[in-house]
Design a protein around this motif. Structure first.
Motif, PDB file in Angstrom:
ATOM      1  N   PRO A 154      22.726  21.675 -16.932  1.00  0.00           N
ATOM      2  CA  PRO A 154      21.971  20.734 -16.085  1.00  0.00           C
ATOM      3  C   PRO A 154      22.807  19.543 -15.647  1.00  0.00           C
ATOM      4  O   PRO A 154      23.680  19.086 -16.377  1.00  0.00           O
ATOM      5  CB  PRO A 154      20.824  20.292 -16.993  1.00  0.00           C
ATOM      6  CG  PRO A 154      21.229  20.640 -18.369  1.00  0.00           C
ATOM      7  CD  PRO A 154      22.222  21.732 -18.291  1.00  0.00           C
ATOM      8  N   LYS A 155      22.503  19.085 -14.451  1.00  0.00           N
ATOM      9  CA  LYS A 155      23.170  17.892 -13.919  1.00  0.00           C
ATOM     10  C   LYS A 155      22.221  16.717 -14.078  1.00  0.00           C
ATOM     11  O   LYS A 155      21.026  16.839 -13.817  1.00  0.00           O
ATOM     12  CB  LYS A 155      23.499  18.056 -12.429  1.00  0.00           C
ATOM     13  CG  LYS A 155      24.405  19.237 -12.135  1.00  0.00           C
ATOM     14  CD  LYS A 155      25.834  18.930 -12.481  1.00  0.00           C
ATOM     15  CE  LYS A 155      26.748  20.089 -12.117  1.00  0.00           C
ATOM     16  NZ  LYS A 155      28.070  19.980 -12.728  1.00  0.00           N
ATOM     17  N   THR A 156      22.787  15.615 -14.511  1.00  0.00           N
ATOM     18  CA  THR A 156      21.983  14.399 -14.617  1.00  0.00           C
ATOM     19  C   THR A 156      22.125  13.642 -13.299  1.00  0.00           C
ATOM     20  O   THR A 156      23.124  12.993 -13.052  1.00  0.00           O
ATOM     21  CB  THR A 156      22.470  13.561 -15.811  1.00  0.00           C
ATOM     22  OG1 THR A 156      22.214  14.311 -16.999  1.00  0.00           O
ATOM     23  CG2 THR A 156      21.754  12.245 -15.902  1.00  0.00           C
ATOM     24  N   SER A 215      27.224  14.145 -15.340  1.00  0.00           N
ATOM     25  CA  SER A 215      26.729  13.148 -14.387  1.00  0.00           C
ATOM     26  C   SER A 215      27.908  12.536 -13.644  1.00  0.00           C
ATOM     27  O   SER A 215      28.968  12.303 -14.227  1.00  0.00           O
ATOM     28  CB  SER A 215      25.965  12.050 -15.139  1.00  0.00           C
ATOM     29  OG  SER A 215      25.806  10.914 -14.343  1.00  0.00           O
ATOM     30  N   THR A 242      15.849  14.464 -16.810  1.00  0.00           N
ATOM     31  CA  THR A 242      16.400  15.818 -16.828  1.00  0.00           C
ATOM     32  C   THR A 242      15.797  16.577 -18.006  1.00  0.00           C
ATOM     33  O   THR A 242      15.782  16.063 -19.126  1.00  0.00           O
ATOM     34  CB  THR A 242      17.934  15.771 -17.043  1.00  0.00           C
ATOM     35  OG1 THR A 242      18.503  14.795 -16.176  1.00  0.00           O
ATOM     36  CG2 THR A 242      18.577  17.122 -16.791  1.00  0.00           C
ATOM     37  N   LEU A 245      16.266  18.997 -20.812  1.00  0.00           N
ATOM     38  CA  LEU A 245      17.430  19.551 -21.502  1.00  0.00           C
ATOM     39  C   LEU A 245      17.177  21.009 -21.857  1.00  0.00           C
ATOM     40  O   LEU A 245      16.054  21.388 -22.192  1.00  0.00           O
ATOM     41  CB  LEU A 245      17.716  18.767 -22.789  1.00  0.00           C
ATOM     42  CG  LEU A 245      18.162  17.319 -22.597  1.00  0.00           C
ATOM     43  CD1 LEU A 245      18.390  16.666 -23.957  1.00  0.00           C
ATOM     44  CD2 LEU A 245      19.437  17.259 -21.774  1.00  0.00           C
ATOM     45  N   THR A 252      24.729  17.665 -20.592  1.00  0.00           N
ATOM     46  CA  THR A 252      24.576  17.458 -19.149  1.00  0.00           C
ATOM     47  C   THR A 252      25.830  16.778 -18.612  1.00  0.00           C
ATOM     48  O   THR A 252      26.588  16.170 -19.374  1.00  0.00           O
ATOM     49  CB  THR A 252      23.381  16.552 -18.769  1.00  0.00           C
ATOM     50  OG1 THR A 252      23.646  15.229 -19.206  1.00  0.00           O
ATOM     51  CG2 THR A 252      22.081  17.026 -19.345  1.00  0.00           C
TER      52      THR A 252
END
Lengths: 247, 429
Positions: B234-236, B183, B216, B218, B181
């Motif tokens: 995915p973005k945290t 962030s 989040t 995963l 991820t």
């Protein structure tokens, strides 16, 4: 009274480093430290891994710590090794894969109990050994690029650092003997195919009192192939007492 | 370009004579003696129901044994070497331990089989930006796929791009580290729960009114193509804000998932205020929301908390280990949920019915994510079990954090409520 120079080194290493080296674990170690051994036996060592301010001064030795923007990295990957209640701390750094310094952590005032109160001890470097030049194996057949750290292991409680330098697989073991003022440094090349060279700064050479193998040419020790799997360098860390004046 | 580095050390392991020999000999037990001295605990890794590995404040690894009720029987150091470790500890095969310093993931082995670590391999020492100061900020955490996850401080992959913190994964079959991820905020600690739910504490030191947590999901890991890059990555993002008023104004540091009452929960330690915070995550659409409660006040500072195989929580701090059970007699809000017609509060004991039905026993505020503040009118209804109160209201909107205070609600026996304030976050979607 701690001299300015020692104040500097205290800052560099930080008090916590020093206290962890020389004060046995407080309240968090179930067993008391083992007794300090007799002369020819290695001392029980305290091994810590930590980040230290970069105290190197030599341009070639600092090369490994240069960031792309020209600033200097700290010794973020340093091992400090010292005997419990000992006087000398060894600092081996995994970034450069070399012994970068040996520090005398005993303030000079403690050396001169007879000095009058307030007397300033002679300022002198706390570094008994300080890395200069390129790593000691540089120049040996098969070495190229920077050494690459792999890990370390404990052999009978003594730290042995494992790294590669070019095509050489190197084991470097460090320990202290006697009252902690004798440093032993063992180099071993795994499956050696060639003799190798160990180069030492002149100030280090002055303290080397014995080598288990090899032949000196200036500050370079040439180790023949038959001894490439073990060569032990012995350093005297304590200064020899000045000769007494005689009438 | 998500593949950040080539992990040269791993390749080296395969070819190097340095690698420790795999021993099939039976291992001796670590002999644990009863100690008068308490260990100072910074990180814990459970071995089974009653044994744990731990790191002490000096970075030394230890092993401790407990009774089934988690009373400490004894402990012993597993290594006297003082590692420069972050507050996280992972367990590898054959009782090896995995730790992280800001510049290395280290795996430590007991190759001699004598109950003491003696081989410390630099498992991961290379990643993009390391020479420019990118450091490990959290981890390592082992996930159920055999990967080691750790967080890197923010950096730009290409010039001109904004610096992003990254959670990366190392797997023995991967050619390099995989980004899991990204962030915008530094990840100071994280935990991975069931169904690969990642909880990450996002650091924003300048903001003092609360502490951001990201939840989040995963992406799944394909063992036969370990280098596959998840798409989309995915973005945290911040999911929940733990208000500072719930933590005593002190930062939550470590966290762990655990199961309780058939729910997956998250517990966070606030070592400076001796408080434990509980989060009950709930998925709504593509986002995670949920309840935030004060779980308990601990007798001493807790640096690390883990769920033992038995389901019990074990905490550790400067004063040793503590079983983190909630006293059975404590009168507390156990959960908060949102229903169609209002807010559902579940209590551990029957509430005082006289006070419980009075609207002025409660204050409910909805703070919108834009900062608006609105007090909600509620009509309390007590269910037949006496432990459930529904605060009926039609005013609950979306994109709000509900702050519910039960300022005047004793139990039926007259006990004061332990945690008077709870929070619930409801996202827009």
């Amino acid at each position: 009274m701690i001299s300015k120079r020692y104040g500097t080194i205290l800052c560099m290493l930080s008090m916590s480093v020093l206290s962890q080296l020389y004060v046995s674990a407080q309240g968090d170690t179930p067993k008391a430290p083992e007794a300090v051994s007799s002369h020819s036996v290695p001392l029980v060592l305290d091994i810590s891994r930590r980040s230290l301010k970069n105290f190197l001064q030599d341009e070639a030795a600092l090369e490994r710590y240069l960031r792309p923007d020209g600033s200097l990295k700290d010794l973020e990957d340093a091992f400090t090794i010292g005997a419990v209640r000992g006087r000398y701390a060894l600092i081996w750094d995994a970034t450069a894969c070399r012994l970068v310094g040996v520090v005398d952590v005993k303030p000079p005032s403690e050396e001169r109990p007879g000095a009058p109160p307030g007397a300033n001890p002679e300022p002198s470097s706390p570094y008994v050994l300080l890395a200069e030049g390129y790593p000691p194996l540089s120049g040996s057949l098969g070495t190229f690029g920077h050494p690459g750290y792999f890990g370390f292991r404990l052999i009978d409680g003594l730290p042995e650092f494992l790294y590669t330098h070019g095509g050489l697989q190197v084991e470097e073991r460090l320990w202290l003997e006697g009252d902690g003022s004798v440093l032993k440094q063992r180099f071993a090349i795994r499956s050696p195919e060639n003799p190798f060279l160990l180069h030492f700064p002149a100030s280090w050479k002055q303290r080397i009192v014995e080598t288990s193998a090899g032949k000196w040419n200036g500050e370079t020790l040439s180790v023949p192939l038959e001894n490439a799997e073990e060569v032990i360098i012995t350093y005297r860390l304590a200064d020899e007492p000045a000769p007494e004046e005689t009438n | 370009m998500r593949q950040l580095v080539t992990v040269s050390c791993v390749l080296l392991l395969a070819v190097s004579g340095f690698a420790q020999e795999d021993s099939s000999q039976p291992r001796p037990f670590v002999e644990i003696a009863e100690q008068d001295v308490k260990p100072s605990v910074q990180a814990i890794a459970p071995i089974d129901d009653t044994n744990v590995f731990f790191l002490n404040k000096r970075g030394q690894a230890g092993v401790a044994k407990f009774s089934p009720g988690l009373s400490l029987i004894g402990w012993e150091l597993y290594s006297k070497v003082k590692l420069n470790s972050l507050n996280s500890l992972g367990m590898g095969p054959n009782y090896s331990l995995v730790t992280a310093s800001p510049i290395e993931i280290t795996q430590a082995f007991d190759t001699a089989g004598d109950g003491s670590l003696d081989f410390f391999q630099g498992l991961v020492r290379d990643w993009q930006g390391r020479d420019n100061g990118v450091r490990i900020t959290a981890g390592p955490v082992a996930d159920s796929n055999g990967r080691l996850l750790f967080a890197l401080s923010p950096f730009s992959i290409e010039e001109g791009q904004p610096p992003l913190a990254r959670l990366v994964a190392w797997h023995p079959d991967s050619e390099g580290l995989q980004t899991v991820t990204e962030s915008q905020l530094l990840i100071s600690s994280f935990s991975v729960g069931p169904d690969s739910l990642l909880a990450a504490r996002l650091s924003m030191p300048a903001y003092t009114e609360g502490y951001y947590i990201s939840l989040t999901g995963l992406p799944s890991f394909l063992a036969d193509s370990p280098d596959a890059v998840p798409d989309p990555l995915p973005k945290t993002l911040p999911s929940l804000l733990i208000p500072a008023e719930l933590t005593g104004g002190k930062e939550p540091t470590q966290m762990c998932f655990f199961g309780e009452n058939n729910q997956t929960k998250l517990v966070l330690t606030c070592p400076e205020s001796n408080q434990l915070i509980e989060i009950v995550p709930e998925k709504s659409g593509s986002q995670w929301q949920g309840a935030i409660l004060l779980r308990s006040q601990t007798p001493s500072s807790i640096e690390s908390v883990v769920e033992m195989n038995s389901g019990l929580l074990l905490g550790g701090g400067p004063d040793g280990f503590f079983p983190l059970e909630i006293p059975a007699e404590a009168f507390r809000i156990e959960s908060v949920n949102i229903a169609k017609d209002g807010i559902v509060l579940n209590f551990s004991e029957e509430v005082d019915r006289f006070q419980g039905v009075k609207p002025d026993s409660y204050t409910v505020k909805a703070v919108s994510l834009r900062g608006d503040n609105k007090t909600l009118m509620v009509e309390p209804v007590i269910e037949s079990d006496g432990k459930t109160v529904i605060l009926k209201t039609s005013e609950i909107g979306k994109g709000v954090v509900l702050r519910v205070v039960c300022q005047n609600l004793p139990s039926a026996d007259g006990d004061a409520l332990f945690n008077k304030t709870v929070f619930y976050t409801i996202h827009e979607s």
